[in-house]
Write an enzyme that holds these catalytic residues in place. Structure first.
Site, PDB file in Angstrom:
ATOM      1  N   HIS A 117       3.807  -1.542   1.362  1.00 44.99           N
ATOM      2  CA  HIS A 117       2.577  -2.051   1.957  1.00 44.99           C
ATOM      3  C   HIS A 117       2.519  -1.528   3.396  1.00 44.99           C
ATOM      4  O   HIS A 117       3.557  -1.315   4.014  1.00 44.99           O
ATOM      5  CB  HIS A 117       2.669  -3.582   1.952  1.00 44.99           C
ATOM      6  N   ASP A 193      10.966  -6.621   2.281  1.00 50.38           N
ATOM      7  CA  ASP A 193       9.644  -7.242   2.243  1.00 50.38           C
ATOM      8  C   ASP A 193       9.554  -8.034   0.943  1.00 50.38           C
ATOM      9  O   ASP A 193       9.442  -7.456  -0.139  1.00 50.38           O
ATOM     10  CB  ASP A 193       8.577  -6.143   2.309  1.00 50.38           C
ATOM     11  N   GLN A 196       5.799 -10.221  -2.274  1.00 51.01           N
ATOM     12  CA  GLN A 196       5.382 -10.349  -3.674  1.00 51.01           C
ATOM     13  C   GLN A 196       6.481 -10.931  -4.563  1.00 51.01           C
ATOM     14  O   GLN A 196       6.242 -11.199  -5.732  1.00 51.01           O
ATOM     15  CB  GLN A 196       4.949  -8.981  -4.235  1.00 51.01           C
ATOM     16  N   LYS A 219       0.988 -16.946  -0.045  1.00 50.91           N
ATOM     17  CA  LYS A 219       1.089 -16.396  -1.396  1.00 50.91           C
ATOM     18  C   LYS A 219       1.938 -17.296  -2.305  1.00 50.91           C
ATOM     19  O   LYS A 219       2.137 -17.006  -3.472  1.00 50.91           O
ATOM     20  CB  LYS A 219       1.710 -14.991  -1.355  1.00 50.91           C
ATOM     21  N   CYS A 359      -3.889  -1.956   0.824  1.00 53.57           N
ATOM     22  CA  CYS A 359      -3.078  -1.734   2.038  1.00 53.57           C
ATOM     23  C   CYS A 359      -1.825  -0.929   1.728  1.00 53.57           C
ATOM     24  O   CYS A 359      -0.760  -1.179   2.296  1.00 53.57           O
ATOM     25  CB  CYS A 359      -2.703  -3.048   2.713  1.00 53.57           C
TER      26      CYS A 359
END
Lengths: 401, 121
Positions: A117, A193, A196, A219, A359
């Protein structure tokens, strides 16, 4: 699984025919989380870490309790390792500013992957430029899996390796445990990261052995405005704060100052206390469901979706065909139909998907695509949502045929 | 789902008007829509003070492509002064669809106008 969950989410009561397939962008919020925020503002509203009256003491205590909850949620060693930020982007920027600024020197190598991302790409690009360091980008194979040979070659003698657990475009789950090990063998620190992955599968930072992990509350059923940065205590100690004032200071004289202890060193200014309270409720909610169950539920839905997709002519899926290698999202393109048109036509059927480059332009460039459409699932989705998506996609193809 | 996606829009998407590039245009610009990755390149040819040829190239959604087709046609025969005065409403009127509640689609529709403004700046 989770057949009765939708009723916890008021948005589905207020918009009964809503087919929400954009949880990779943000999740819907359960009543329990919304209530906790309302309750805070109605009955407990006070600033933290200052006041000596009851509601201020309560607010401080509740705020710190959430930190401990998050610590357990990702299995960090200490609650000092949990920093509250605004979102994943600000968490990743914090690592770039706090650690990168101190330790990256001219000609150092920073390694990232082509699937990242922009939030886990641009900060490093910026740091590399500023420090005259080299940003090296690891490629993926045509299935969307990290090219392990390329990874091993590129991490040699690197200083930072940064990658996502689950790509927000390819949906692929990276073997971060193994990749972090390889990075560590080269003496690099490993930044992950988890935007997700943390909302959808069990996370154990000690098992991953990552040095930093960034993720967002919004999220994972929590309110907007709360992000989390996990960092190994030793590395956080070595990092410098980069936003100054307020709580991050222990002592200020007219000539000098002293940083506060962890985690406060990185939490300057009044935070969004209500969002942290909401995050605590969200963690409770997810823990009751069970992160293993959530992961299984998502893979079941994605498996179902991929099977139906394979029966549609002119539909191309990005990333692995096997749902076992995936998190809860699938990006795809339809022959001769722009993703923006796909998403807009689905929107007219109240189906929410995302279109564009999500993104993540480098990975779209890698596959020669300007844009894709992305469908993502979460705890409240069921097979019927997928069925509606498939039916509407058939309609889209018909209109454009 | 056919409020926006009327037949003439789809038709223009499949068979655009004035699609292509030109050698030595008098005015030229390329614009991007960062939300959807759309890209439009506009080229204008002028003779005796009026626009005699307009072409657009690039890739995009049905709305931006249809809008570009109609818009390029609309520009022909206009003077530079007239080009400078073209506003949003004129472009939206060409499309004949209501995008007032779709701010993101509005951007797509207005992409060729952005290109025009950039080219004659």
């Amino acid at each position: 699984m989770f057949n009765n969950i939708k009723k916890d989410f008021p948005i589905f009561l207020n918009i009964p025919d809503l087919v929400y397939l954009d949880s990779a962008a943000t999740s819907q919020k359960p009543q329990q989380v919304i209530d906790s925020v309302t309750k805070f503002y109605s009955k407990e509203n006070a600033n933290i870490a200052r006041g000596l009256y009851k509601i201020a003491e309560d607010a401080t205590m509740n705020y710190e309790q959430v930190r401990s909850k998050v610590q357990k949620f990702v299995n960090a060693k200490s609650s000092n390792e949990i920093i509250f930020t605004q979102n994943t982007t600000s968490s990743l920027n914090a690592v770039m500013r706090g650690w990168g600024e101190n330790f990256v020197k001219k000609h150092d190598k920073i390694v990232t992957t082509v699937m990242e991302h922009h939030s886990n790409f641009v900060p490093w690009q910026f740091l590399a430029k500023r420090k005259q360091a080299n940003l090296v980008v690891v490629d993926v194979d045509d299935d969307g899996q990290i090219d392990l040979g390329d990874f091993e070659k590129k991490v040699k003698d690197s200083k930072i390796v940064t990658l996502s657990t689950v790509s927000n475009v390819l949906g692929v789950i990276n073997n971060v445990n193994k990749l972090c090990d390889i990075a560590h063998e080269q003496g690099a620190i490993c930044v992950v990261d988890g935007a997700q992955s943390v909302p959808s599968m069990p996370t154990d930072v000690q098992k991953i052995n990552c040095d930093f992990l960034a993720f967002s509350g919004h999220k994972m059923l929590a309110p907007f405005g709360i992000g989390i940065l996990y960092g190994k205590e030793e590395l956080l100690e070595k990092s410098d704060p980069f936003v100054y004032g307020s709580q991050m200071i222990r002592k200020v004289t007219q000539k000098e100052n002293e940083w506060n202890d962890l985690p406060y060193k990185f939490e300057p200014g009044t935070p969004d206390i209500s969002a942290v309270i909401g995050l605590g409720k969200a963690v409770d909610y997810l823990s009751v469901l069970g992160m293993d169950n959530i992961h299984k539920h998502e893979q079941m839905l994605i498996g179902y979706l991929l099977k139906q997709f394979s029966e549609l002519d002119g539909l191309n899926v990005l990333g692995p065909e096997n749902s076992k290698q995936r998190g809860g999202l699938v990006s795809f393109s339809l022959d001769k139909i722009h993703s923006h048109d796909v998403a807009a036509m689905l929107a007219e059927d109240n189906i929410c998907v995302r279109s564009g480059h999500h993104c993540a332009m480098p990975i779209h460039e890698r596959f020669g695509l300007a844009a894709t459409t992305r469908a993502s699932v979460y705890v409240y989705n069921q097979k019927e949502d997928i069925d509606k998506l498939i039916n509407s996609l058939k309609q889209v193809q018909k209109v454009f045929s | 789902m056919d409020d926006i996606y009327q037949e003439f829009i789809i038709e223009l998407y499949k068979n655009p008007m004035n699609f292509g590039r030109m050698a030595k245009p008098d005015y030229h610009a390329e614009v991007h829509n960062s939300t959807c990755g759309d890209r439009i390149e506009l080229s204008l040819k002028m003779k005796s003070g009026i626009i005699v040829d307009v072409k657009f190239a690039g890739s995009g959604c049905a709305i931006s492509q249809a809008s570009s087709s109609l818009f390029t046609e609309y520009l022909k025969g206009k003077t530079l002064d007239q080009l400078k005065k073209i506003d949003k409403q004129e472009v939206l009127a060409l499309l004949k669809i209501d995008l007032s509640k779709n701010p993101s689609r509005m951007k797509c529709a207005l992409l060729p106008l952005d290109a025009l403004k950039k080219s004659i700046k």
